[in-house]
Design a protein around this motif. Structure first.
Motif, PDB file in Angstrom:
ATOM      1  N   MET A   1      29.935 -18.113  -3.031  1.00 27.62           N
ATOM      2  CA  MET A   1      28.773 -17.275  -2.809  1.00 27.62           C
ATOM      3  C   MET A   1      29.131 -16.029  -2.000  1.00 27.62           C
ATOM      4  O   MET A   1      28.647 -14.949  -2.283  1.00 27.62           O
ATOM      5  CB  MET A   1      27.706 -18.108  -2.075  1.00 27.62           C
ATOM      6  N   GLU A   2      29.982 -16.215  -1.012  1.00 27.79           N
ATOM      7  CA  GLU A   2      30.369 -15.078  -0.181  1.00 27.79           C
ATOM      8  C   GLU A   2      31.176 -14.052  -0.987  1.00 27.79           C
ATOM      9  O   GLU A   2      31.031 -12.856  -0.795  1.00 27.79           O
ATOM     10  CB  GLU A   2      31.183 -15.568   1.010  1.00 27.79           C
ATOM     11  N   PHE A   3      32.008 -14.540  -1.915  1.00 31.31           N
ATOM     12  CA  PHE A   3      32.805 -13.630  -2.745  1.00 31.31           C
ATOM     13  C   PHE A   3      31.901 -12.764  -3.603  1.00 31.31           C
ATOM     14  O   PHE A   3      32.161 -11.573  -3.790  1.00 31.31           O
ATOM     15  CB  PHE A   3      33.774 -14.432  -3.624  1.00 31.31           C
ATOM     16  N   ILE A   4      30.831 -13.350  -4.124  1.00 32.90           N
ATOM     17  CA  ILE A   4      29.896 -12.588  -4.952  1.00 32.90           C
ATOM     18  C   ILE A   4      29.217 -11.498  -4.120  1.00 32.90           C
ATOM     19  O   ILE A   4      29.015 -10.382  -4.597  1.00 32.90           O
ATOM     20  CB  ILE A   4      28.863 -13.532  -5.599  1.00 32.90           C
ATOM     21  N   MET A   5      28.918 -11.818  -2.868  1.00 30.36           N
ATOM     22  CA  MET A   5      28.302 -10.829  -1.983  1.00 30.36           C
ATOM     23  C   MET A   5      29.272  -9.676  -1.720  1.00 30.36           C
ATOM     24  O   MET A   5      28.887  -8.515  -1.774  1.00 30.36           O
ATOM     25  CB  MET A   5      27.891 -11.507  -0.666  1.00 30.36           C
TER      26      MET A   5
END
Length: 51
Positions: A1-5
């Protein structure tokens, strides 16, 4: 999820800097590399501040 952000914020900054490069006619390879590095740094700083 953090990578997508990270990816989303990076893409926003790269679009803005690409638009500014084209607007100000800065189309050399060095200018594109500078805007890429600037977008990476800004996206990391933005995620750290907002996250």
């Amino acid at each position: 999820m953090e990578f997508i952000m990270y990816l989303f914020v990076f893409l926003i900054f790269i679009v803005i800097s690409s638009f500014l490069n084209i607007m100000f006619k800065l189309t050399t390879k060095r200018d594109w590399l500078m805007s890429l590095l600037f977008s990476i740094v800004l996206s990391i700083i933005t995620i750290v501040i907002l996250g």
